[in-house]
Each structure stands twice: as C-alpha cells, then as structure tokens.
Design a protein around this motif. Structure first.
Motif, PDB file in Angstrom:
ATOM      1  N   THR A  67     -58.036  31.441-134.396  1.00  0.00           N
ATOM      2  CA  THR A  67     -57.834  30.402-133.384  1.00  0.00           C
ATOM      3  C   THR A  67     -56.640  30.730-132.496  1.00  0.00           C
ATOM      4  OG1 THR A  67     -57.375  28.050-133.027  1.00  0.00           O
ATOM      5  CG2 THR A  67     -56.447  29.028-135.010  1.00  0.00           C
ATOM      6  N   GLN A 119     -51.009  16.044-132.869  1.00  0.00           N
ATOM      7  CA  GLN A 119     -51.925  17.053-132.325  1.00  0.00           C
ATOM      8  C   GLN A 119     -53.097  16.366-131.644  1.00  0.00           C
ATOM      9  OE1 GLN A 119     -52.798  18.912-136.422  1.00  0.00           O
ATOM     10  NE2 GLN A 119     -54.718  19.224-135.361  1.00  0.00           N
ATOM     11  N   GLY A 120     -53.975  17.161-131.028  1.00  0.00           N
ATOM     12  CA  GLY A 120     -55.033  16.612-130.185  1.00  0.00           C
ATOM     13  C   GLY A 120     -55.885  15.554-130.861  1.00  0.00           C
ATOM     14  N   ARG A 121     -56.265  15.812-132.115  1.00  0.00           N
ATOM     15  CA  ARG A 121     -57.215  14.893-132.744  1.00  0.00           C
ATOM     16  C   ARG A 121     -56.610  13.527-133.021  1.00  0.00           C
ATOM     17  NH1 ARG A 121     -58.518  19.147-137.300  1.00  0.00           N
ATOM     18  NH2 ARG A 121     -57.983  20.427-135.514  1.00  0.00           N
ATOM     19  N   ASN A 130     -64.427  24.862-124.513  1.00  0.00           N
ATOM     20  CA  ASN A 130     -64.315  25.665-125.736  1.00  0.00           C
ATOM     21  C   ASN A 130     -65.659  25.800-126.462  1.00  0.00           C
ATOM     22  OD1 ASN A 130     -63.138  27.053-127.886  1.00  0.00           O
ATOM     23  ND2 ASN A 130     -62.391  25.211-128.883  1.00  0.00           N
ATOM     24  N   ASP A 180     -60.106  16.414-121.553  1.00  0.00           N
ATOM     25  CA  ASP A 180     -59.625  17.040-122.780  1.00  0.00           C
ATOM     26  C   ASP A 180     -58.936  18.305-122.283  1.00  0.00           C
ATOM     27  OD1 ASP A 180     -59.152  18.550-124.993  1.00  0.00           O
ATOM     28  OD2 ASP A 180     -61.068  18.114-125.965  1.00  0.00           O
ATOM     29  N   SER A 219     -54.151  18.526-126.737  1.00  0.00           N
ATOM     30  CA  SER A 219     -53.656  19.284-127.873  1.00  0.00           C
ATOM     31  C   SER A 219     -52.712  20.338-127.316  1.00  0.00           C
ATOM     32  CB  SER A 219     -54.804  19.964-128.620  1.00  0.00           C
ATOM     33  OG  SER A 219     -54.262  20.945-129.488  1.00  0.00           O
ATOM     34  N   LYS A 263     -52.427  24.554-127.761  1.00  0.00           N
ATOM     35  CA  LYS A 263     -53.010  25.632-126.951  1.00  0.00           C
ATOM     36  C   LYS A 263     -52.083  25.855-125.750  1.00  0.00           C
ATOM     37  CE  LYS A 263     -56.630  23.913-129.374  1.00  0.00           C
ATOM     38  NZ  LYS A 263     -56.433  22.815-130.330  1.00  0.00           N
ATOM     39  N   ARG A 318     -66.373  33.877-132.460  1.00  0.00           N
ATOM     40  CA  ARG A 318     -65.270  33.754-131.505  1.00  0.00           C
ATOM     41  C   ARG A 318     -64.075  34.580-131.956  1.00  0.00           C
ATOM     42  NH1 ARG A 318     -61.911  28.234-130.433  1.00  0.00           N
ATOM     43  NH2 ARG A 318     -60.960  28.946-132.367  1.00  0.00           N
TER      44      ARG A 318
END
Ligand code: F0G
Length: 466
Positions: A45, A94-96, A181, A210, A250, A253, A401
């Motif tokens: 990631t 974080q994003g979530r 993504n 997002d 998030s 990144k 990925r």
C-alpha cells in the motif's frame, strides 16, 4: 530525478528463497499475514508508508500537545481551510473514521450513496450505517488497455438517470473518489467533477470528495486536461475542493503522514452533528484522535504533496515501472497513474481460472521470487464461491496492485521489481493457482487462508525438490 536527498536510511530486509517458501506456508499464502521483516520491497500500500521530510520532523518537535486549543491544531486548520475552503475541519485518526462519522450522520436504512467507485472501507461504512453503496464508473473504465486520460470519471448519464428516476429520494450523497483507487488509480477530470457538481446541485444532493489522493489527481489534470495546462496542482486542487460540499480525507496518502485524516464540511448544522460523534468516538475537535505533532506533520505533508517536483517524480516512477512491466510482456491497467501500477494477472496466467485466484497466484510468486509484497485485486477480493469452491461471483478483472509508497523506494528498487516480473513472465505456466481453506464472511482477503491447488502446483510448492 527524485527531488530530495536521503539523510536517514534503513537496511532492506533480505531473505533466502527457502525462507520465503517457509514464510508463505506459515501464513497460508496470505501476504497480509507476513511479518514486515520478511518483505524486501513492500508495495502492499501507499497508505501511511511514506517517508517523512526533515521539515515534518522539525515541525513535530515544535508541536503543541495541549488537550484543547493547541497551536498545532490552529496551524493544521489554517492550512486545510486555505486548501479546501471548508469552514469546518474535523481532524480524525484516518480516512475510515471520517467515513464512519459522516455516514452515521447522513446514511440510514434504505438510503443510497453514489460514487465513481467506493473504496472498500467506504462501502463497508455505508453498509454498516444501513445504506447501499452504488458504483457508477464511466464506461471507459471497463477497457483496461484503453489509453483514456480520465478513466476514473463517474458515468454522468447513469448519475442523472438515478437522480431523475424512482430511486432519487433514496440518494443522500454523491462521493467522488480522487484518484479512483478501485478503478486502477485513474484520475477524474475537472470537467467531470464540475458536471457532477452541477447535477448534484440541481437535485439538491450534496457532493463530497474522497480526497485521499487529491494532489495526484490535480497533477494528472494539469498534465492531461487541456484547460488546466499551466495551472499549479494547488490551484487545481483548490478548485476541486470548491466544487464540492465537503471532503473525506485519509491523510495517510497525499498528506504524507503515518496516521491522520480529516472531515471537511461547508454545512454548519451537519458539522455540529458530526462534531458530537467526533467528541464521543475520536476526541475533542482540536485533536480528533491525533497528537499535536501529527497535526503539524499533516499540515506540512499536504503542502509537500502538492510540490510539482514531488508529483513529477511520482509520475516518472510509475511510468518507469509500467515500462518494465510492458517490456516483460505483463499487461497493466493503462494508462499508469501515480500511486500504483495494476498488473493484469488474468491475462498473464490464463491457465488459472478465477476461482483459483490468478491475482493471488501472481502476488505469491512476486514474493517467492523477489521478496516483493503486493495486493490482489481480483476474485479473492471481490468474488464468492459455493461450499464446494465453485465460483458464484468472479471479479471482472484479475489484478495485482503494486502500490508506490511516497519518497521510499528508488529506481534501483523498481528495477528489482521489473527483473522479478520478467522472470515470472518467462515461465508463467509454472505458477500454481490457489484454493481457499478458511475465510471470514466479509472483507475476506485480509484473513483468508489458502493452499496451492495441487493439480497445478509445481514441485517446489508441493514440498518436493526445488
Ligand atoms: N478512500 C480511499 C480512496 C482509500 O484508498 C482509502 C485507503 C480510504 C479511503 C480509507 O482510508 O485507510 O486512512 O482509513 N486506502 C488504503 C489502500 C488502505 O491501500 O488503498 P484509511
């Protein structure tokens, strides 16, 4: 060239092939279960895996750790407001966490969210709030080989059809994921975003970004959208945020931090409701589950991520790896974006059917051959089988990925990945498929257990002679 020099280094873990074979057996061929010191090049990631700058570390040292009203929060808030124009900035870990807070406020049973593509935790948080998450990617996204510049776009006609149809009253928000993504890391054009914003406004539906990779999207806009040539990534990003009513971020990144994120909102009443949840579950609104040093590092990281030198170097790194993959005869999702290369494992390994997981087979082989960790995005991630292991749902594509952490790996590291890919592509017929031996009912790829499918396994994986 990379726009930095290196001040602190960390030795790369090195393993032998027998060690990697033993590690794979021990983790039941699930790369999430490896210990990081068993991985030489970690492309699992680009999230939370970037290298901090000396500026960020200096900012961390001069941060303010007051519980409420810290100077770090105000520096962070000012930086984010200047970038996004949103008056309400709620920091989260974080994003979530931003997803959970926004969706528990806006989404409920029977409600519908629409997106170019929901990321997997985003979808999970919509569903946990009782709603339905529906993806409306543009038709070009289905052509993996097509060189379309903005294959991350939403399908405007499909969006209009839902908002003008019988389900309109169920739609609570539209979410544009930049870059996309779930669809090969492809960018969204400003034209598509502006049109989406206009459609949303006409129907009274809020539009959110997002924004996890907002800087990389902005860079690709300056490179691929004629009307934006000559604009800076920051100008494009500012315009993108202005088109929306808020954002989920998030910062792991394009904030280039190890942990952090935020929820940005225009609507004061909505912000008030979200703030209650923030206090109850993340922390007081001036820290939101983060330390003062995280807020300072995030403020700086967001600026560094928009540096054209940084973004150009990311583009070139991705293009270099893409070139190595193509030269080895391995197809990728075209054109390459910035944060990852998506390998077409289904095409490379046609002898492995979807329910024997060609993506996972390639991911395991990359580890076995070169200590490289990647992520399967195919039928292990999206598919389902019956109790006999026969396919019920298969993924549309079998992808792997290779994500590129920010400021971490050099050309030499990417060349190692290219060499390993070329070795695998020399004899793809020798790569075995896998069968599931244990799995969880949702998000199964994280904890799944597998074994080589013996009918297809070469001797080395059957425990025979290497
Ligand atoms: N949205 C997008 C587009 C993402 O890619 C991610 C995470 C999230 C939201 C969730 O953010 O991890 O901070 O809670 N993507 C990572 C990845 C995990 O590997 O692509 P988070």
């Amino acid at each position: 060239m990379e726009p930095y020099r290196i001040k602190a280094v960390e030795p790369l873990p090195r393993t032998t092939r027998p060690q990697r074979e033993a590690a794979l057996r021990r983790v039941h061929y699930n790369l999430f279960e490896l210990r990081a010191e068993e991985v030489t090049i970690d492309l699992l990631t680009d999230s939370g895996t970037g290298a901090l700058s000396s500026g960020q570390l200096a900012a961390a040292m001069s941060s303010d750790e007051s519980y409420a009203g810290s100077a770090s929060f105000h520096r962070f808030r000012d930086a984010v407001e200047e970038l996004t124009s949103y008056p309400h900035i709620l920091p989260v870990h974080q994003g979530r966490a931003a997803e959970r807070i926004l969706f528990s406020t806006l989404v409920g049973p029977g409600k519908l969210t629409l997106s170019n593509t929901h990321f997997d935790t985003t979808r999970a948080n919509v569903e946990l709030a009782g709603g339905e998450a529906r993806d409306l990617p543009c038709p070009q996204a289905r052509d993996l080989d097509g060189a379309g510049p903005f294959k991350g776009n939403i399908d405007i006609e499909a969006l209009r059809a839902v908002l003008e149809g019988p389900e309109a009253s169920r739609v609570v928000l539209v979410l544009m994921t930049v870059t996309n993504n779930g669809c090969g890391g492809q960018p969204v054009s400003m034209a598509n975003l502006a049109e989406t914003a206009a459609v949303c406004r006409r129907h009274g539906v809020p539009l959110f970004l997002d924004a996890a990779r907002f800087a990389e999207n902005a860079w690709l806009v300056t490179r691929r959208e004629a009307a934006y040539r000559g604009r800076t990534p920051r100008q494009v990003a500012q315009e993108a945020f202005r088109l929306a009513d808020g954002c989920l971020m998030s910062a792991k990144k394009d904030g280039i931090v190890h942990i952090g994120g935020f929820l940005g909102l225009r609507d004061s009443a909505l912000a008030q409701r979200c703030e209650l949840l923030l206090i109850a579950t993340e922390g007081f609104p001036t820290y939101g589950g983060l330390a003062g040093r995280d807020l300072d590092m995030m403020a700086l990281g967001l600026a560094e991520a928009l540096d054209p030198g940084h973004l150009a170097s990311r583009e070139q790194a991705a293009a270099h790896l893409a070139g190595r993959a193509r030269a080895a005869g391995v197809g990728i999702v075209e054109p390459p974006g910035l944060h990852a290369i998506y390998l077409n494992a289904g095409r490379l390994l046609p002898h492995i059917p979807a329910h024997r997981f060609p993506g996972q087979a390639l991911a395991c082989q990359l580890y076995l051959e070169g200590g490289i960790r990647s992520a399967e995005l195919g039928s292990l991630y999206l598919g389902r089988e019956d109790e006999h292991g026969e396919p019920v749902i298969s993924a549309p594509y079998e992808l792997v990925r290779l994500a590129l952490p920010r400021r971490v790996y050099t050309r030499g590291h990417l060349d190692h990945v290219g060499d390993v890919l070329a070795r695998i592509a020399d004899d793809p017929g020798g790569v075995p498929g896998y069968r599931i031996t244990g799995q969880a009912p949702i998000l199964r790829h994280f904890r799944v257990r597998l074994e080589p499918a013996h009918d297809m396994a070469p001797a080395s994986l059957r425990g025979g002679r290497v």
